[in-house]
Every structure is written in C-alpha cells, then in structure tokens.
Design an enzyme around this catalytic site. Structure first.
Site, PDB file in Angstrom:
ATOM      1  N   GLY A 222     -30.737  60.899  60.727  1.00 25.58           N
ATOM      2  CA  GLY A 222     -31.706  60.181  59.816  1.00 25.58           C
ATOM      3  C   GLY A 222     -30.780  59.490  58.696  1.00 25.58           C
ATOM      4  CD  GLU A 263     -30.110  67.075  66.013  1.00 25.79           C
ATOM      5  OE1 GLU A 263     -30.115  68.261  66.329  1.00 25.79           O
ATOM      6  OE2 GLU A 263     -31.043  66.304  65.703  1.00 25.79           O
ATOM      7  N   PRO A 264     -26.726  62.373  64.200  1.00 25.72           N
ATOM      8  CG  PRO A 264     -24.798  61.367  63.515  1.00 25.72           C
ATOM      9  CD  PRO A 264     -25.375  62.589  63.874  1.00 25.72           C
ATOM     10  NE  ARG A 302     -35.961  49.925  64.316  1.00 28.41           N
ATOM     11  CZ  ARG A 302     -35.592  49.806  62.808  1.00 28.41           C
ATOM     12  NH1 ARG A 302     -35.138  48.502  62.660  1.00 28.41           N
ATOM     13  NH2 ARG A 302     -36.130  50.518  62.126  1.00 28.41           N
ATOM     14  CB  CYS A 332     -50.037  37.513  76.076  1.00 27.35           C
ATOM     15  SG  CYS A 332     -51.523  36.757  75.656  1.00 27.35           S
ATOM     16  CE1 TYR A 360     -33.873  56.102  68.206  1.00 27.06           C
ATOM     17  CE2 TYR A 360     -33.024  55.094  66.054  1.00 27.06           C
ATOM     18  CZ  TYR A 360     -33.315  56.306  66.860  1.00 27.06           C
ATOM     19  OH  TYR A 360     -33.017  57.463  66.648  1.00 27.06           O
TER      20      TYR A 360
HETATM   21  C1  LIG Z   1     -34.465  65.740  66.258  1.00 22.19           C
HETATM   22  C2  LIG Z   1     -33.838  64.169  65.933  1.00 22.19           C
HETATM   23  N1  LIG Z   1     -32.689  64.206  65.847  1.00 22.19           N
HETATM   24  C3  LIG Z   1     -31.871  62.931  65.531  1.00 22.19           C
HETATM   25  C4  LIG Z   1     -32.661  61.912  65.503  1.00 22.19           C
HETATM   26  C5  LIG Z   1     -31.641  60.703  65.147  1.00 22.19           C
HETATM   27  O1  LIG Z   1     -32.432  60.060  63.940  1.00 22.19           O
HETATM   28  P1  LIG Z   1     -31.612  58.744  63.174  1.00 22.19           P
HETATM   29  O2  LIG Z   1     -31.360  57.817  64.453  1.00 22.19           O
HETATM   30  O3  LIG Z   1     -32.424  58.205  62.154  1.00 22.19           O
HETATM   31  O4  LIG Z   1     -30.398  59.353  62.969  1.00 22.19           O
HETATM   32  C6  LIG Z   1     -33.854  61.801  65.626  1.00 22.19           C
HETATM   33  C7  LIG Z   1     -34.639  60.432  65.890  1.00 22.19           C
HETATM   34  O5  LIG Z   1     -35.634  60.519  66.219  1.00 22.19           O
HETATM   35  C8  LIG Z   1     -34.370  63.060  65.998  1.00 22.19           C
HETATM   36  O6  LIG Z   1     -35.881  63.084  66.131  1.00 22.19           O
END
Ligand SMILES: Cc1ncc(COP(=O)(O)O)c(C=O)c1O
Length: 402
Positions: A222, A263-264, A302, A332, A360
């Site tokens: 995040g 977990e980025p 997005r 469309c 994304y």
């Molecule tokens: C559980 C979890 N971890 C990590 C992420 C990655 O988030 P970001 O791409 O914003 O770092 C997400 C995004 O949906 C998530 O749901």
C-alpha cells in the site's frame, strides 16, 4: 536519481511492436526493490512482491533473482510463482472469499498461508491441527487508502478478521491446536502517511502478545507512489526509520525476535511501467476537443474505475503548443482517460505515453468489445524484449465452441 526510459526508446518500442503497448523498465524495478530493502535493513525483513499488480512471469523472475518473496491472491498466481522459480517458503497465499479447498491445495504446495476468515481458520485447524502454522489477517478498523475501493482495513471491509474478534481466533487456536505464526494487516493502497502504518503496527504488536508461537508481523503493502505532477509518495526512508525503531523496541521489551514481512505491489512496479497508445482521431465539438486513442478501459481501467490520474505525454511532439483535450478511448462506453488535459498539440498518429502504468495496468485489462489485449515488452541492458505478444482474433475465439 530513479531510472526512467527515454522517449527515444519508447518510440523505438512502438515502431517495433506497434501500439497499444505496455513497456516495463527492469532497472527501475530493481531500483525500487533496492530502495525499499535499504529502508528496512535494520530489521529481519522479507519483501513479498504482490504480483496481482503485474504478473508477467518475466517480471516475476526479476523478483525471484533479487531474492524477494511473492504474495499471491489466487492459486494460479501461486502456480506462476512456482514456475518463475520461487521456493514455496518464499510464497504467501493471501486469498479472500475462497473455499477451504483452495487452502488445502495451497497446503499441498507447501506455501505460506494467510487466513482471513474465522470459519476457514476453524476448518483448517480441524484438518491439520498444529502441523501447518498459518498467518492470520486482521482487519484493524483503520480507514485509509487513496479511495474507498482500495481501502481494505475499515470496519465495513470484507477483508480480514475484525480485531474485535481476536478472542474468537484464540478460541479456535485452543480448540483445534492451529498455530498462528504471524499476524497480517493491509489497510489499503496508496497510503502516504507514516502514522497509518504506525497505528496498524501498534495494534498488531499489541495483539501479537496473545499468540505464544508468533514470530511474524506482516504489514502488507500500500505504499503510495506519486501519480500527479508535484505529488509526493510515501517517504520510504522515514517509514523505515519509524517502523524499525518501534519494532526494535518491541523486540527488546518482549525478549523475542520478529520477522517483518511486507507485500508491496504498486511501489515496486508502478513507476517502471509506461502505456503507449496512438492518437487515432481528433474531434472538436462545441464544448470540447477530443483526442481518441487506439485503446480504452479494456487496457487501462484505473482512470475510469478509480478516477485515477495518470500523467499523459505526447512523446511524438514534445515541443508542440499546449492545447486542452479530453483523452478518450475506443470502447463503446464513456471511457475517458483524462478530462481537460493540457498536452502538446496532438496530431493523428502521435504516440501518447501514460506514465506510472506498471501496476494494475495490463493486469486489470480485459477483452471487452472483442478487442485484444496489448503486447508487453521489457527494457533492460539487453535492449527491448517482447515478454507477451499481442493477442489475436484467434485468441479471442479460442475455447469457444465453434
Ligand atoms: C493483501 C494485499 N497485499 C498487498 C497488496 C498490494 O497493494 P499495493 O499494490 O498498493 O502495494 C494488496 C492490494 O490489493 C493486497 O490486497
């Protein structure tokens, strides 16, 4: 200075592979990973790349070579990760709203499992007792993130087990013997404020004291990256220092060592990606000037789904006079990429480059209107390499009963 790809290389890529086209910069991916790792180097840290952001296996291999872990939201992502060469111990399976069968399969693949539902935790515990320790996702009741669609830690969110239900988690531990080796939270995407991460950390550290076998804190992803001109992302150094101090003090007070997982997704790949489209038409109506491109929300959703802003540049005419346009797609639907956007004068055939499109972007693309998905290329020291070919009509028909 963070690496970027020059307009010359981007234009050369469109000459070779046509538009629309996703281009990724390997050097930038490596730079982002190195920056993040450095910020947390005082901790026992593991970075699991959230591959839902961009799951091309060639990109996954870069992270595998870097020594990263990988965060997977589906069993197919787990299979991608295994094929990219990740050790199961470096994979974490973090699904939501899936049935117990998916967890059973994940267990058979020997990957880390993150459970975000009390019923599943109970079923898993009844099946495996103390033989397969798991991570549990907590909903911390924190409202954060760039917008409500990407805010996942608030009280009404479907994600995680409410922090108010901690006693029920402990009851399941007692009843079934399931071992909670870690607690996880992910409050949302595009979080800039260090305090949000710190609040989440404080809650989870406090809660962790109740789990005797716990030695992992997973703080999710995040981290905000800047999308608009003059916007800033999260200050990763400050975040690193603040969280590291807190965790180190906690370890000293509790006389135990903690592994910290992240977990980025976006932070690692967003700024490494460029989405290149071609201007197809210009149209003036009484109120607006439109520039239409050879793409739409089927390739980059997005802006329409999240009201997200992407910088757009006319890289074919960088010195042209500035004019104001609505940049629209060929789907469309009202698929407007940008309203009232100043661009260097656009002529049919010019290449418009969307910045910050690595995360994304392709990943959320579709075949809506029976249009094919674009190609993807990777730029690195070996040049410009195709890592996914453009789809064809035959791909669209494949699998249909003809
Ligand atoms: C559980 C979890 N971890 C990590 C992420 C990655 O988030 P970001 O791409 O914003 O770092 C997400 C995004 O949906 C998530 O749901």
């Amino acid at each position: 200075m963070a690496p970027t790809i020059s307009n010359e290389i981007l234009l050369a890529a469109t000459k070779e592979f046509a538009t629309p086209l996703y281009v990724y910069d390997e050097e930038r991916i490596r730079y982002q990973y190195a920056t993040l790792s450095r910020a947390f180097n005082k901790l026992d840290v593991n970075i699991f790349y959230a591959c839902k952001a961009l799951s091309n296996i060639n990109v996954l291999r870069i992270f595998q070579q870097l020594g990263a872990g990988i965060d997977c939201v589906s069993l197919n992502e787990v299979q991608f990760a295994l094929r990219a060469g990740f050790d199961p111990a470096k994979i974490i399976f973090t699904p939501n709203s899936v049935s117990i069968e998916d967890y059973v399969e994940a267990r058979s693949l020997q990957v880390n499992i993150n459970i975000d539902n009390l019923h599943i935790l109970k079923q898993f515990g009844e099946l495996y007792g103390n033989t397969y320790p798991v991570v549990v996702r907590i909903n911390p009741h924190i409202l954060a993130g760039g917008n409500i669609k990407i805010s996942t830690g608030h009280i009404d969110s479907k994600f995680g087990i409410s922090i108010d239900q901690a006693e029920q988690i402990l009851d399941i531990v007692t009843e079934t013997g399931v071992v909670v080796k870690g607690l996880h939270l992910h409050t949302g995407s595009e979080i800039k404020e260090v305090e949000v991460f710190l609040n989440g950390l404080n809650l989870i550290l406090e809660l962790s004291k109740k789990f005797k076998d716990l030695d992992i804190i997973d703080l999710g992803g995040g981290f905000k990256v800047p999308y608009k001109p003059n916007e800033t992302g999260v200050n990763i150094q400050e975040l690193g220092t603040t969280l590291s101090e807190k965790i180190t003090a906690f370890e000293a007070s509790q006389h135990k060592k903690i592994q910290v997982w992240f977990e980025p997704g976006k932070y690692l790949v967003s700024e490494a990606g460029y989405f290149l489209t071609k201007a197809t038409i210009l149209k003036e109506n009484p109120t607006r000037s439109f520039v239409g491109v050879d793409s739409g929300f089927n390739h980059l959703i997005r802006p329409m789904f999240y009201d997200a802003y992407h910088i757009i540049q006319n890289i074919s005419n960088p010195n042209g006079a500035l004019k104001t346009y609505n940049v629209v797609g060929n789907i469309c639907e009202t698929d407007t990429f940008a309203w009232d956007r100043e661009l260097n004068e656009v002529r049919p055939g010019d290449i418009l480059c969307f910045k910050n499109a690595g995360a994304y972007g392709f990943e959320m693309s579709s075949r809506f209107n029976s249009r094919v998905r674009p190609a993807e290329v990777l730029v690195n020291k070996n040049g410009i390499q195709l890592i996914r070919r453009r789809e064809t009509l035959e791909d669209l028909l494949e699998g249909q009963v003809l």
